[in-house]
Design a protein around this motif. Structure first.
Motif, mmCIF file in Angstrom:
data_model
loop_
_atom_site.group_PDB
_atom_site.id
_atom_site.type_symbol
_atom_site.label_atom_id
_atom_site.label_comp_id
_atom_site.label_asym_id
_atom_site.label_seq_id
_atom_site.Cartn_x
_atom_site.Cartn_y
_atom_site.Cartn_z
ATOM 1 N N GLU A 132 -5.493 -15.850 6.431
ATOM 2 C CA GLU A 132 -4.360 -15.721 5.525
ATOM 3 C C GLU A 132 -4.813 -14.943 4.310
ATOM 4 N N GLY A 133 -3.928 -14.105 3.805
ATOM 5 C CA GLY A 133 -4.254 -13.363 2.606
ATOM 6 C C GLY A 133 -3.171 -12.371 2.255
ATOM 7 N N ILE A 134 -3.536 -11.423 1.415
ATOM 8 C CA ILE A 134 -2.621 -10.376 0.976
ATOM 9 C C ILE A 134 -2.992 -9.089 1.707
ATOM 10 N N PHE A 135 -1.986 -8.456 2.317
ATOM 11 C CA PHE A 135 -2.188 -7.178 3.007
ATOM 12 C C PHE A 135 -2.380 -6.122 1.929
ATOM 13 N N GLU A 136 -3.635 -5.716 1.750
ATOM 14 C CA GLU A 136 -3.961 -4.813 0.655
ATOM 15 C C GLU A 136 -3.743 -3.348 1.019
ATOM 16 N N SER A 137 -4.246 -2.917 2.171
ATOM 17 C CA SER A 137 -4.123 -1.512 2.561
ATOM 18 C C SER A 137 -4.744 -1.334 3.937
ATOM 19 N N LEU A 138 -4.988 -0.079 4.287
ATOM 20 C CA LEU A 138 -5.750 0.271 5.485
ATOM 21 C C LEU A 138 -7.064 0.885 5.051
ATOM 22 N N ALA A 139 -8.127 0.506 5.716
ATOM 23 C CA ALA A 139 -9.431 1.133 5.486
ATOM 24 C C ALA A 139 -9.388 2.562 6.026
ATOM 25 N N PRO A 140 -10.325 3.400 5.645
ATOM 26 C CA PRO A 140 -10.345 4.776 6.145
ATOM 27 C C PRO A 140 -10.369 4.896 7.671
ATOM 28 N N ASP A 141 -10.862 3.855 8.360
ATOM 29 C CA ASP A 141 -10.886 3.904 9.827
ATOM 30 C C ASP A 141 -9.649 3.250 10.455
ATOM 31 N N ALA A 149 -7.993 -15.548 -0.237
ATOM 32 C CA ALA A 149 -7.750 -16.336 -1.457
ATOM 33 C C ALA A 149 -8.961 -16.366 -2.384
ATOM 34 N N ASP A 150 -10.176 -16.286 -1.821
ATOM 35 C CA ASP A 150 -11.386 -16.321 -2.657
ATOM 36 C C ASP A 150 -11.748 -14.951 -3.228
ATOM 37 N N GLY A 151 -10.893 -13.938 -2.976
ATOM 38 C CA GLY A 151 -11.118 -12.604 -3.501
ATOM 39 C C GLY A 151 -11.860 -11.671 -2.569
ATOM 40 N N THR A 152 -12.384 -12.198 -1.478
ATOM 41 C CA THR A 152 -13.100 -11.384 -0.502
ATOM 42 C C THR A 152 -12.145 -10.420 0.186
ATOM 43 N N LEU A 153 -12.601 -9.195 0.405
ATOM 44 C CA LEU A 153 -11.830 -8.231 1.178
ATOM 45 C C LEU A 153 -12.323 -8.284 2.617
#
Length: 172
Positions: A132-141, A149-153
């Motif tokens: 579970e988390g926030i959909f931040e973006s797509l990585a370059p690949d 929730a703990d801030g880890t990507l």
């Protein structure tokens, strides 16, 4: 783009992409892609099979995801040949982008402009459990970037995405 070309302009803004492989209209699945591959561990991929489907005249009911079809959107009479012709034109364009100087970065940028759920909560169901988390973006690949929730990507290469916070579990 192939499906958008089959829709009247008023319906096109509702088309969004759900990572990694679905086309949504108003969060209902309208089309999808399935990739299967095989290879030897540590070696190149031996083969890839690509399946693509668009719900033209009907759509399944009672699934985990809401689904729709072109006919349900009021677009009738689209034949498989019409859809294939539209797909051929769009595929040729993006294959040219891929092979040209722009490569995957241009495809990623275009995908992000149509992505559903960026910046919002998602649940990614994996074979080993769920994240579970926030959909931040797509990585370059192309991997999904999920902010936990703990801030880890967390990078996710394959999984099944559900929008919004997880459904509450049974009372304990």
């Amino acid at each position: 783009e192939a499906v958008a070309s089959l829709l009247p302009p008023t319906l096109r803004p509702e088309l969004r992409l759900k990572w990694p492989n679905d086309l949504l209209h108003d969060r209902a699945k309208l089309a999808g892609i399935l990739l299967e591959s095989s290879g030897v561990a540590g070696a190149e991929v031996a083969w890839v099979a690509i399946g693509m489907g668009v719900n033209l005249a009907t759509h399944p009911e009672g699934l985990e995801y809401k689904a729709t079809s072109l006919a349900a959107l009021g677009v009738s009479g689209v034949t498989p040949d019409d859809a294939l012709t539209a797909l051929d034109k769009a595929f040729e364009h993006w294959l040219g982008v891929w092979r040209g100087q722009q490569g995957f970065a241009a495809i990623r940028e275009a995908w992000l402009k149509r992505a559903e759920g960026i910046g919002g909560p998602i649940v990614v169901r994996l074979s080993s459990g769920a994240l579970e988390g926030i959909f931040e973006s797509l990585a370059p690949d192309g991997a999904l970037q999920l902010r936990l929730a703990d801030g880890t990507l967390q990078l996710v290469s394959a999984g099944d995405v559900f929008f919004g916070p997880p459904a509450p579990g049974p009372a304990r």
